[in-house]
Motif scaffolding. Structure first.
Motif, short mmCIF file in Angstrom:
data_model
loop_
_atom_site.label_atom_id
_atom_site.label_comp_id
_atom_site.label_asym_id
_atom_site.label_seq_id
_atom_site.Cartn_x
_atom_site.Cartn_y
_atom_site.Cartn_z
N ILE A 157 0.83 -1.18 0.00
CA ILE A 157 0.00 0.00 0.00
C ILE A 157 0.88 1.24 0.00
N SER A 158 1.80 1.32 0.90
CA SER A 158 2.61 2.54 1.00
C SER A 158 3.85 2.51 0.11
N SER A 159 4.02 1.46 -0.67
CA SER A 159 5.17 1.46 -1.58
C SER A 159 4.99 2.47 -2.69
N SER A 160 3.76 2.93 -2.90
CA SER A 160 3.51 3.97 -3.90
C SER A 160 3.37 5.34 -3.25
N SER A 161 3.98 5.49 -2.08
CA SER A 161 3.88 6.73 -1.31
C SER A 161 4.65 7.86 -1.98
N ALA A 162 4.24 9.10 -1.65
CA ALA A 162 4.95 10.27 -2.17
C ALA A 162 6.30 10.46 -1.49
N LEU A 163 6.45 9.88 -0.30
CA LEU A 163 7.74 9.97 0.41
C LEU A 163 8.65 8.84 -0.07
N PRO A 164 9.80 9.18 -0.63
CA PRO A 164 10.67 8.13 -1.18
C PRO A 164 11.16 7.13 -0.13
N ALA A 165 11.48 7.60 1.07
CA ALA A 165 11.98 6.69 2.10
C ALA A 165 10.91 5.68 2.51
N LEU A 166 9.68 6.13 2.68
CA LEU A 166 8.59 5.24 3.05
C LEU A 166 8.28 4.25 1.93
N GLY A 167 8.30 4.72 0.69
CA GLY A 167 8.07 3.83 -0.44
C GLY A 167 9.14 2.75 -0.55
N SER A 168 10.41 3.14 -0.37
CA SER A 168 11.51 2.16 -0.44
C SER A 168 11.41 1.15 0.68
N PHE A 169 11.13 1.63 1.90
CA PHE A 169 11.01 0.72 3.04
C PHE A 169 9.91 -0.29 2.80
N CYS A 170 8.74 0.15 2.36
CA CYS A 170 7.62 -0.76 2.14
C CYS A 170 7.91 -1.75 1.01
N ALA A 171 8.59 -1.30 -0.03
CA ALA A 171 8.94 -2.22 -1.12
C ALA A 171 9.90 -3.30 -0.64
N TYR A 172 10.95 -2.89 0.11
CA TYR A 172 11.89 -3.88 0.64
C TYR A 172 11.21 -4.81 1.64
N LYS A 183 -9.22 -0.82 2.61
CA LYS A 183 -9.71 0.33 3.36
C LYS A 183 -8.64 1.00 4.22
N LEU A 184 -7.43 0.48 4.23
CA LEU A 184 -6.36 1.04 5.05
C LEU A 184 -5.92 2.38 4.49
N PRO A 185 -6.00 3.44 5.28
CA PRO A 185 -5.61 4.76 4.75
C PRO A 185 -4.10 4.93 4.74
N VAL A 186 -3.61 5.63 3.76
CA VAL A 186 -2.18 5.94 3.67
C VAL A 186 -2.03 7.43 3.99
N GLU A 187 -1.44 7.71 5.13
CA GLU A 187 -1.23 9.10 5.54
C GLU A 187 0.25 9.40 5.40
N ASP A 188 0.63 9.88 4.26
CA ASP A 188 2.05 10.07 3.98
C ASP A 188 2.40 11.52 3.64
N SER A 189 1.70 12.44 4.23
CA SER A 189 2.04 13.84 3.94
C SER A 189 3.30 14.21 4.71
N GLU A 190 4.01 15.16 4.20
CA GLU A 190 5.26 15.57 4.82
C GLU A 190 5.02 16.29 6.14
N ARG A 191 3.79 16.75 6.36
CA ARG A 191 3.45 17.40 7.63
C ARG A 191 3.57 16.44 8.79
N ASN A 192 3.28 15.16 8.58
CA ASN A 192 3.31 14.17 9.66
C ASN A 192 4.73 13.83 10.09
N PHE A 193 5.72 14.20 9.31
CA PHE A 193 7.10 13.88 9.66
C PHE A 193 7.74 15.11 10.17
#
Length: 120
Positions: free
Chosen positions: A1-16, A110-120
Protein backbone atom coordinates in the motif's frame (compact mmCIF):
# COMPACT_ATOMS: atom_id res chain seq x y z
CA UNK A 1 0.00 0.00 0.00
CA UNK A 2 2.61 2.54 1.00
CA UNK A 3 5.17 1.46 -1.58
CA UNK A 4 3.51 3.97 -3.90
CA UNK A 5 3.88 6.73 -1.31
CA UNK A 6 4.95 10.27 -2.17
CA UNK A 7 7.74 9.97 0.41
CA UNK A 8 10.67 8.13 -1.18
CA UNK A 9 11.98 6.69 2.10
CA UNK A 10 8.59 5.24 3.05
CA UNK A 11 8.07 3.83 -0.44
CA UNK A 12 11.51 2.16 -0.44
CA UNK A 13 11.01 0.72 3.04
CA UNK A 14 7.62 -0.76 2.14
CA UNK A 15 8.94 -2.22 -1.12
CA UNK A 16 11.89 -3.88 0.64
CA UNK A 17 9.60 -5.13 3.43
CA UNK A 18 7.20 -6.74 0.95
CA UNK A 19 10.05 -8.43 -0.91
CA UNK A 20 11.45 -9.76 2.38
CA UNK A 21 8.07 -11.11 3.44
CA UNK A 22 7.83 -13.00 0.15
CA UNK A 23 11.30 -14.50 0.61
CA UNK A 24 10.50 -15.51 4.20
CA UNK A 25 7.47 -17.37 2.92
CA UNK A 26 9.49 -19.01 0.12
CA UNK A 27 12.20 -20.05 2.58
CA UNK A 28 9.71 -21.57 4.99
CA UNK A 29 7.92 -23.38 2.16
CA UNK A 30 11.08 -24.88 0.67
CA UNK A 31 14.16 -24.99 2.88
CA UNK A 32 12.54 -25.77 6.22
CA UNK A 33 10.32 -28.45 4.70
CA UNK A 34 13.36 -30.08 3.10
CA UNK A 35 15.27 -29.86 6.40
CA UNK A 36 12.41 -31.61 8.20
CA UNK A 37 12.40 -34.40 5.60
CA UNK A 38 16.15 -34.88 6.00
CA UNK A 39 15.78 -34.95 9.79
CA UNK A 40 13.02 -37.56 9.53
CA UNK A 41 15.31 -39.75 7.39
CA UNK A 42 18.02 -39.33 10.03
CA UNK A 43 15.64 -40.43 12.79
CA UNK A 44 14.44 -43.45 10.81
CA UNK A 45 18.04 -44.53 10.24
CA UNK A 46 18.60 -44.29 14.02
CA UNK A 47 21.32 -41.66 13.76
CA UNK A 48 22.31 -39.15 16.42
CA UNK A 49 21.26 -35.50 16.41
CA UNK A 50 24.51 -33.56 16.11
CA UNK A 51 26.91 -36.33 15.07
CA UNK A 52 24.66 -37.77 12.37
CA UNK A 53 27.45 -40.01 11.05
CA UNK A 54 27.19 -42.09 14.24
CA UNK A 55 24.34 -44.54 14.71
CA UNK A 56 22.70 -45.74 17.92
CA UNK A 57 22.12 -49.32 18.87
CA UNK A 58 18.53 -50.43 18.49
CA UNK A 59 16.75 -51.82 21.52
CA UNK A 60 14.09 -54.34 20.50
CA UNK A 61 11.95 -53.79 23.61
CA UNK A 62 11.75 -50.05 22.93
CA UNK A 63 9.33 -50.56 20.06
CA UNK A 64 6.98 -52.82 22.05
CA UNK A 65 6.57 -50.73 25.21
CA UNK A 66 5.23 -47.50 23.74
CA UNK A 67 3.43 -44.95 25.84
CA UNK A 68 -0.19 -44.43 26.80
CA UNK A 69 -2.24 -42.15 24.63
CA UNK A 70 -3.29 -38.98 26.45
CA UNK A 71 -6.71 -37.34 26.61
CA UNK A 72 -5.90 -34.64 24.07
CA UNK A 73 -4.46 -37.15 21.62
CA UNK A 74 -7.55 -39.34 21.94
CA UNK A 75 -9.81 -36.31 21.43
CA UNK A 76 -8.02 -35.25 18.24
CA UNK A 77 -7.91 -38.79 16.86
CA UNK A 78 -11.50 -39.73 17.71
CA UNK A 79 -13.44 -36.46 17.34
CA UNK A 80 -11.55 -33.48 15.97
CA UNK A 81 -9.83 -35.03 12.94
CA UNK A 82 -12.90 -36.97 11.73
CA UNK A 83 -15.03 -33.81 12.05
CA UNK A 84 -12.61 -31.73 9.99
CA UNK A 85 -12.01 -34.45 7.40
CA UNK A 86 -15.71 -35.06 6.74
CA UNK A 87 -17.35 -33.31 3.77
CA UNK A 88 -19.28 -30.80 5.93
CA UNK A 89 -16.12 -30.17 7.98
CA UNK A 90 -14.07 -29.48 4.87
CA UNK A 91 -16.74 -27.10 3.60
CA UNK A 92 -16.85 -25.30 6.96
CA UNK A 93 -13.05 -24.90 7.01
CA UNK A 94 -13.00 -23.58 3.44
CA UNK A 95 -15.84 -21.13 4.19
CA UNK A 96 -14.20 -19.95 7.42
CA UNK A 97 -10.81 -19.29 5.88
CA UNK A 98 -12.33 -17.78 2.74
CA UNK A 99 -14.22 -15.36 5.00
CA UNK A 100 -11.04 -14.53 6.92
CA UNK A 101 -9.18 -13.98 3.65
CA UNK A 102 -11.94 -11.73 2.30
CA UNK A 103 -12.00 -9.75 5.54
CA UNK A 104 -8.22 -9.29 5.31
CA UNK A 105 -8.45 -8.10 1.70
CA UNK A 106 -11.27 -5.70 2.65
CA UNK A 107 -9.22 -4.31 5.54
CA UNK A 108 -6.20 -3.89 3.30
CA UNK A 109 -8.19 -1.96 0.71
CA UNK A 110 -9.71 0.33 3.36
CA UNK A 111 -6.36 1.04 5.05
CA UNK A 112 -5.61 4.76 4.75
CA UNK A 113 -2.18 5.94 3.67
CA UNK A 114 -1.23 9.10 5.54
CA UNK A 115 2.05 10.07 3.98
CA UNK A 116 2.04 13.84 3.94
CA UNK A 117 5.26 15.57 4.82
CA UNK A 118 3.45 17.40 7.63
CA UNK A 119 3.31 14.17 9.66
CA UNK A 120 7.10 13.88 9.66
Amino acid sequence: ISSSSALPALGSFCAYASINIFFLWALSATFFTAAMVIDEKRQRENRRDILCCLTRKTIRDEEDTGSKEGFISKYFRNYHAPAILSKPGKAAVILLFSGLFAFGIYGTIKLPVEDSERNF
